[in-house]
Scaffold this motif. Structure first.
Motif, short mmCIF file in Angstrom:
data_model
loop_
_atom_site.label_atom_id
_atom_site.label_comp_id
_atom_site.label_asym_id
_atom_site.label_seq_id
_atom_site.Cartn_x
_atom_site.Cartn_y
_atom_site.Cartn_z
N SER A 328 74.74 -53.29 45.99
CA SER A 328 74.43 -51.88 46.21
C SER A 328 73.94 -51.21 44.94
N GLY A 331 70.46 -52.48 44.01
CA GLY A 331 69.42 -51.91 44.85
C GLY A 331 69.09 -50.48 44.47
N THR A 332 70.11 -49.70 44.13
CA THR A 332 69.87 -48.31 43.73
C THR A 332 69.13 -48.24 42.40
N VAL A 334 66.97 -50.46 41.29
CA VAL A 334 65.57 -50.80 41.60
C VAL A 334 64.85 -49.58 42.18
N ALA A 335 65.52 -48.84 43.05
CA ALA A 335 64.90 -47.65 43.66
C ALA A 335 64.56 -46.60 42.62
N VAL A 348 59.44 -45.90 50.04
CA VAL A 348 59.95 -47.24 49.74
C VAL A 348 61.21 -47.14 48.89
N ALA A 349 61.13 -46.35 47.83
CA ALA A 349 62.28 -46.18 46.94
C ALA A 349 63.44 -45.50 47.65
N THR A 352 65.21 -47.78 50.09
CA THR A 352 66.05 -48.72 49.33
C THR A 352 67.30 -48.04 48.82
N MET A 353 67.14 -46.82 48.28
CA MET A 353 68.28 -46.10 47.75
C MET A 353 69.26 -45.72 48.85
N THR A 355 69.74 -47.20 51.77
CA THR A 355 70.42 -48.41 52.26
C THR A 355 71.51 -48.84 51.29
N SER A 356 71.20 -48.84 50.01
CA SER A 356 72.17 -49.25 48.99
C SER A 356 73.35 -48.28 48.94
#
Length: 471
Positions: A328, A331-332, A334-335, A348-349, A352-353, A355-356
């Protein structure tokens, strides 16, 4: 994101209940437990809806109230700072003084009062009165989140606790999502109906928003009645050891508890302050309209509303909480890096954020229940949220200063730094747990096997004899 009897956070023992007397009216029936879960979730709805009222109307606050960005973030920092102390006190009062039911009602009432005072501050165009309202609101809101956690552990520990935490996050974030969707249209509607000063229009909007807090208060009252009834019918009682909660017990909390708490700080400091300032960020960098900016800014919470229960269910079936926490946080990070260094479609970001974020809430908060005795649960969750609020209050102030001085790019770099720290702390927790007994990252089957091995030897022998006699 807890009464009347200290039993609220103590371990709960149930007398044997014959299957033929369990009807839908009985507290142990699935329908009653689902109803309790619904009330638990609604308790936090109003608090989360109103928490981000400033974020949904950021540009309106700056214009109508003549605020700088640094002054605007006070609306968040004054929510957070007092709870560095009051959140601990709130959890302790649940464990030792009020009990869970009365404490929940008191804190829900404070949320209502705080939002009304906040609206009054806007009416008089007085910043200090608005800050006072946010302080009162925060005092109730954070302690109310402690109460929610205690109720979840009380009703669901050993069953579907990860999924329940996911549902609580889900409903709370429904409040936040609805806030970002409706506050801007509501503000525009009030402006068309009322032609007076801008600050009075803002006050009317905030007062209308307070109705969600009233709904949460009513839910707290209904849940208190249901829990009182369950306590009577299920014959709940305190642990036979007679443990008493003392604030000095904090020094005995494990290093795992403190690692979890600091992960909470670093992670949520990259989420909530970002959402508070995100509307204008998306308007400036991606040229979105205010309405479009609110939609994408609220996407984190929208996804949380739907995905958190799903991830909670998955974690209940798989275990491996620390693994999910690590993924989690990664992933955050990366976002935020996508938002910082690229012009890729921000959806996209944000997907991702979101979901994480959903994954982390379902995996991280239940870990506290694994490392702290049940009779200290209110105090433990209070401390975790107090440390979180220390970080949020400080970060909120820093982000306002950074935006005024250097703009949003430097703020995003700061969020990436916080998440890097959270990722390192997650790795340390994983390594520490592995070197210890590995309980926090066990699979669900390993966890069940460990729990069965904790049955005292005489009880195991009695169970074996009973089985033999039946044969």
């Amino acid at each position: 994101m807890e009464d009347e009897q200290p039993v609220a956070s103590g371990s709960v023992k149930y007398h044997h209940i014959e299957e033929d007397i369990i009807t839908w009216k009985h507290p142990s029936h699935l329908l009653q437990r689902l109803l309790a879960l619904f009330f638990m979730c609604i308790i936090g709805f109003g608090s989360y809806f109103c928490y981000d009222n400033p974020g949904a109307l950021q540009d309106n606050f700056l214009k109508d109230m003549n605020l700088t960005t640094s002054q605007f973030v006070y609306l968040y920092s004054w929510y957070a700072w007092p709870n560095v102390i009051l959140c601990i006190v709130g959890g302790f009062l649940i464990d030792r003084v009020f009990g869970l039911r009365l404490g929940t009602i008191i804190y829900a009432l404070l949320v209502v009062i705080g939002q009304i005072v906040f609206a009054a501050g806007a009416y008089f165009n007085t910043l200090w009165l608005m800050l006072l309202g946010r302080l009162i609101f925060g005092t109730g809101g954070e302690s109310l989140a402690v109460a929610q956690n205690n109720y979840a552990v009380l009703w669901f520990k050993g069953k579907e606790l990860n999924m329940v935490f996911g549902f609580q996050l889900s409903f709370a974030r429904v409040g936040s999502t609805v806030n970002f969707l409706v506050m801007e249209p509501l503000y525009k509607y009030v402006k068309t109906v009322y032609q007076g000063p801008d600050n009075v229009s803002m006050s009317i909007v905030l007062l209308i928003a307070s109705l969600t807090c009233v709904i949460s208060l009513v839910s707290g009252l209904l849940l208190a009645w249901q829990d009182k009834r369950a306590e009577k019918l299920l014959h709940r009682k305190l642990p036979e050891s007679g443990e008493v909660v003392k604030l000095t017990d904090v020094k005995h909390f494990t290093k795992s508890f403190w690692l979890i708490s600091f992960i909470i700080v670093c992670y949520y400091a990259s989420i909530f302050p970002f959402v508070a300032l995100g509307k204008v960020f998306f308007e400036k960098k991606y040229n979105y309209s205010p309405g479009e900016a609110n939609i994408i800014n609220g996407l984190i919470y929208s996804l949380g509303a739907f995905l958190a229960p799903l991830f909670g269910f998955v974690i209940d079936k798989t275990g491996r909480n620390v693994f999910w926490v690590f993924i989690s946080v990664l992933g955050t990070l990366v976002a935020h890096m996508l938002l910082t260094f690229t012009f890729i479609n921000p959806y996209v970001a944000m997907l991702t954020m979101g979901t994480s974020y959903s994954m982390l809430a379902s995996a991280l908060w239940p870990l506290i229940a694994m490392v702290v005795p049940e009779y200290q649960m209110g105090t433990a969750y209070g401390i975790a949220q107090a440390v979180e609020n220390l970080g949020l209050g400080t970060v909120a102030l820093l982000t306002g200063i950074i935006v005024d001085a250097d703009g949003y790019y430097m703020v995003e770099l700061f969020f990436c730094f916080l998440l890097t720290v959270a990722l390192l702390l997650s790795a340390v927790l994983w390594l520490s747990d592995t070197l210890d007994k590995g309980e926090l990252n066990m699979s669900i089957n390993q966890r069940h096997e460990m729990e069965s091995n904790k049955i005292p030897q005489p009880e195991q022998e009695n169970l074996l004899k009973d089985t033999t006699n039946e044969d």
